[in-house]
Design an enzyme around this catalytic site. Structure first.
Site, short mmCIF file in Angstrom:
data_model
loop_
_atom_site.label_atom_id
_atom_site.label_comp_id
_atom_site.label_asym_id
_atom_site.label_seq_id
_atom_site.Cartn_x
_atom_site.Cartn_y
_atom_site.Cartn_z
N THR A 87 0.87 -1.19 0.00
CA THR A 87 0.00 0.00 0.00
C THR A 87 0.91 1.24 0.00
O THR A 87 0.99 1.95 1.00
CB THR A 87 -0.93 0.00 1.24
OG1 THR A 87 -0.13 -0.20 2.42
CG2 THR A 87 -1.97 -1.08 1.17
N THR A 124 -1.29 -2.57 5.69
CA THR A 124 -1.67 -1.34 6.39
C THR A 124 -2.59 -0.54 5.46
O THR A 124 -2.17 -0.11 4.39
CB THR A 124 -0.42 -0.54 6.76
OG1 THR A 124 0.43 -1.38 7.54
CG2 THR A 124 -0.76 0.72 7.53
N ARG A 157 8.85 -5.96 12.74
CA ARG A 157 9.96 -5.07 12.38
C ARG A 157 10.82 -5.81 11.37
O ARG A 157 11.21 -6.96 11.62
CB ARG A 157 10.83 -4.75 13.59
CG ARG A 157 10.15 -3.99 14.70
CD ARG A 157 10.94 -4.13 15.99
NE ARG A 157 11.02 -5.52 16.41
CZ ARG A 157 11.87 -6.00 17.32
NH1 ARG A 157 12.75 -5.20 17.89
NH2 ARG A 157 11.86 -7.28 17.65
N ALA A 255 18.54 9.45 18.75
CA ALA A 255 18.65 10.54 17.77
C ALA A 255 19.54 10.06 16.63
O ALA A 255 20.35 9.15 16.80
CB ALA A 255 19.26 11.77 18.43
N CYS A 263 7.56 1.85 5.89
CA CYS A 263 6.36 2.05 6.73
C CYS A 263 6.24 3.44 7.35
O CYS A 263 5.28 4.15 7.08
CB CYS A 263 6.31 0.98 7.82
SG CYS A 263 6.02 -0.66 7.14
N ARG A 330 13.76 0.91 0.70
CA ARG A 330 12.64 1.84 0.48
C ARG A 330 12.76 3.00 1.47
O ARG A 330 12.87 2.79 2.67
CB ARG A 330 11.30 1.10 0.64
CG ARG A 330 11.04 0.15 -0.52
CD ARG A 330 9.75 -0.63 -0.34
NE ARG A 330 9.87 -1.66 0.66
CZ ARG A 330 8.89 -2.54 0.95
NH1 ARG A 330 7.75 -2.49 0.31
NH2 ARG A 330 9.08 -3.47 1.87
P1 NAD Z 1 6.11 -5.74 -0.45
O1 NAD Z 1 6.13 -4.70 -1.50
O2 NAD Z 1 7.37 -6.32 0.07
O3 NAD Z 1 5.21 -6.96 -0.92
C1 NAD Z 1 3.96 -6.82 -1.53
C2 NAD Z 1 3.77 -7.99 -2.49
O4 NAD Z 1 2.43 -7.97 -2.98
C3 NAD Z 1 4.69 -7.92 -3.71
O5 NAD Z 1 5.40 -9.14 -3.82
C4 NAD Z 1 3.71 -7.73 -4.89
O6 NAD Z 1 4.14 -8.35 -6.08
C5 NAD Z 1 2.47 -8.37 -4.33
N1 NAD Z 1 1.21 -7.95 -4.99
C6 NAD Z 1 0.84 -6.68 -5.36
N2 NAD Z 1 -0.39 -6.72 -5.90
C7 NAD Z 1 -0.81 -8.01 -5.85
C8 NAD Z 1 -2.00 -8.66 -6.24
N3 NAD Z 1 -3.03 -8.01 -6.78
N4 NAD Z 1 -2.09 -10.01 -6.06
C9 NAD Z 1 -1.07 -10.70 -5.52
N5 NAD Z 1 0.09 -10.13 -5.12
C10 NAD Z 1 0.22 -8.80 -5.28
O7 NAD Z 1 5.28 -5.09 0.75
P2 NAD Z 1 5.44 -5.37 2.33
O8 NAD Z 1 6.60 -4.62 2.86
O9 NAD Z 1 5.34 -6.82 2.60
O10 NAD Z 1 4.15 -4.63 2.88
C11 NAD Z 1 2.86 -5.16 2.65
C12 NAD Z 1 1.88 -4.40 3.52
O11 NAD Z 1 2.18 -4.63 4.91
C13 NAD Z 1 1.90 -2.89 3.34
O12 NAD Z 1 0.61 -2.39 3.51
C14 NAD Z 1 2.79 -2.42 4.49
O13 NAD Z 1 2.50 -1.10 4.87
C15 NAD Z 1 2.41 -3.39 5.59
N6 NAD Z 1 3.45 -3.61 6.58
C16 NAD Z 1 4.75 -3.72 6.20
C17 NAD Z 1 5.71 -3.97 7.17
C18 NAD Z 1 7.17 -4.06 6.77
O14 NAD Z 1 8.01 -3.96 7.67
N7 NAD Z 1 7.51 -4.24 5.50
C19 NAD Z 1 5.36 -4.09 8.52
C20 NAD Z 1 4.02 -4.01 8.87
C21 NAD Z 1 3.07 -3.76 7.89
#
Ligand code: NAD
Length: 463
Positions: A87, A124, A157, A255, A263, A330
């Protein structure tokens, strides 16, 4: 044991899939990225996350975890479908919900009549998204399909994701359907963690408020650090003293050069956007972001003042990942800092223990080095940008001997200022007494062939 589909196998989805398989469930991980799915099928972990690859290999070998790109392989008959897609920030600052909408539409089309499926939002998502996902399912599901939506935000995390998945502080579940929330709670029953059940919107807000609060603590300490530099206090001692107060606690008080990653920056921005859309004035959230941006600018300014000019300078950057124990770049502070250095005429040599492959396409013009010593060779300054443990254990005397000028600017306060000066470095931390950038404390070293910089260090000590 349940049948679970996990949509999106990135940082969150892969950890979710592996964890539920580890707990004995049948799990299908689905991603639209065919190359990623193929690597996962081969037991190859596409991200660096300590402990994850071993669990992935174990669970794929057990047959409990498989990967696909086809919704019809994953959804029909699944008891739970976890949405874990990205997202990212939209141009207006809100969350870009295209991937969630696409996933929900595809899930709906593959639901089967009479089977009850609980769709769990783990990504999220802004407040109200659970209702949106419910609406999409209602619009596109075949007649007779039974479904419910539960929000189950993720708090892992990066760098400690496996640990955090297996040992969460709490499980948050939000739904208008109490039975559905309890069914998701049962998936986590072997965890020794409290479960908080709320309505959908409250659960969605808990995630944003938690991230925004942690980010605000960091910006608060960076503001205090700036004042410390100006008044001659040491922000590390301040943080230690504050953290002993049980009402404050010791975490997220460091700091430095601010928060990055996939995120905090996007979630603070999205919460501010959400507030503004709702007619509120989120002043603190905007201040949190502004202080974070300033932390990087101030860091670059500190380097520039330390060297006199960045034009023609060679700068070694230690650490590229947005934090240690991940290869995630990122919103990494390193990228912004390196671009600023290049724009001011510096040549950059960089090293990161694991993020080099991910960094290569993002850092044109940067020499990527085999180790931190190679990066420091001939450098006018070393910048500590990511506090990897390996940088703490480094042979600093050897580094000193390799550098053209012995300037170290420490963006994470990893090193001891006194020790650094004893070795012969001109050292600056963040908010650390005696290493401030206040006019007159750190003097420019002048031209490349300046007289022995130890003169400058003596002057700093005298100041
Ligand atoms: P990411 O970009 O690593 O992974 C997302 C995956 O979803 C990608 O592999 C992408 O190809 C796939 N995808 C996209 N559209 C799709 C669809 N229509 N069908 C199937 N697969 C699809 O993202 P992430 O870091 O894992 O984050 C995912 C969510 O979790 C976000 O909303 C993020 O804010 C939240 N989040 C992330 C973390 C973190 O530390 N990375 C922690 C807590 C929450």
């Amino acid at each position: 044991m349940a049948k679970i589909a996990v949509i999106g196998t990135g940082y969150v989805g892969l950890c979710t899939a592996v964890t539920f398989a580890h707990l004995g469930n049948d799990v299908v991980g689905l991603d639209i990225d065919a190359a990623k799915a193929a690597r996962l099928r081969a037991g190859e972990c596409p991200i660096f996350e300590p402990g994850l690859e071993a669990m992935l290999i174990e669970q794929t070998a057990s047959g409990r975890l498989v990967f696909t790109t086809d919704y019809d392989d994953a959804i029909p008959g699944a008891d739970f479908v976890f949405i874990c897609v990205n997202t990212p920030p939209a141009p207006d600052g809100g969350a870009d919900m295209r991937f969630v909408r696409a996933a929900a539409t595809s899930i709906a089309a593959s639901l089967i009549p009479r089977h009850r499926t609980i769709v769990v939002d783990k990504s999220t998502m802004p407040v109200g998204s659970g209702d949106m996902v419910h609406g999409i399912l209602g619009e596109h599901a075949p007649a007779g399909a039974r479904f419910a939506v539960v929000s189950n935000p993720e708090f892992l995390r990066e760098g400690a994701a496996v640990h955090d998945m297996l040992h969460p502080d709490r499980i948050v579940l939000g739904s208008q359907d109490r039975a559905a929330a309890e069914a998701v709670a049962a998936l986590y029953r072997s965890f020794d963690a409290p479960v908080l059940v709320t309505d959908l919107r409250t659960a969605e807000m808990i995630k944003y408020a938690s991230n925004a609060f942690l980010a605000t603590r960091i910006s608060f300490m960076n503001e205090v650090a700036q004042i410390c530099e100006s008044v001659g206090a040491d922000v590390r001692g301040v943080a230690a003293g504050m953290g002993m107060d049980k009402r404050i606690g010791p975490h997220f008080l460091n700091a430095g050069i601010g928060f990055g990653g996939s995120c905090f920056p996007k979630d603070v921005l999205a919460l501010a956007h959400m507030g503004e859309e709702a007619g509120c004035t989120p002043r603190l959230l905007h201040a949190t972001l502004a202080i974070n941006r300033d932390a990087r600018r101030r860091f670059v300014g500190k380097i520039e003042r330390s060297l006199g000019t960045l034009k023609g300078a060679t700068i070694a950057v230690w650490g590229l990942a947005f934090k240690p124990d991940t290869d995630d770049l990122r919103e990494a502070p390193s990228l912004e800092i390196i671009r600023a250095l290049q724009a001011r005429g510096a040549t950059v040599r960089a090293y990161d223990p694991v993020a080099m492959d991910a960094a290569r396409p993002l850092l044109p013009g940067v020499t990527l080095c085999a180790d931190p010593y190679e990066a420091a060779t001939g450098a006018d300054a070393v910048l500590l940008v990511t506090e990897w443990g390996a940088f703490k254990a480094i042979d600093l005397r050897r580094v000193r001997a390799l550098m053209r000028r012995p300037v170290v600017v420490d963006g994470r306060n990893l090193y001891d200022a006194r020790e650094m000066r004893e070795i012969g470095f001109m050292y600056a931390g963040v908010g650390v007494a005696g290493t401030a950038t206040r006019e007159g404390i750190i003097q420019p070293l002048g031209a490349v062939n300046a007289s022995d910089p130890c003169d400058e260090i003596a002057q700093i000590a005298a100041d």
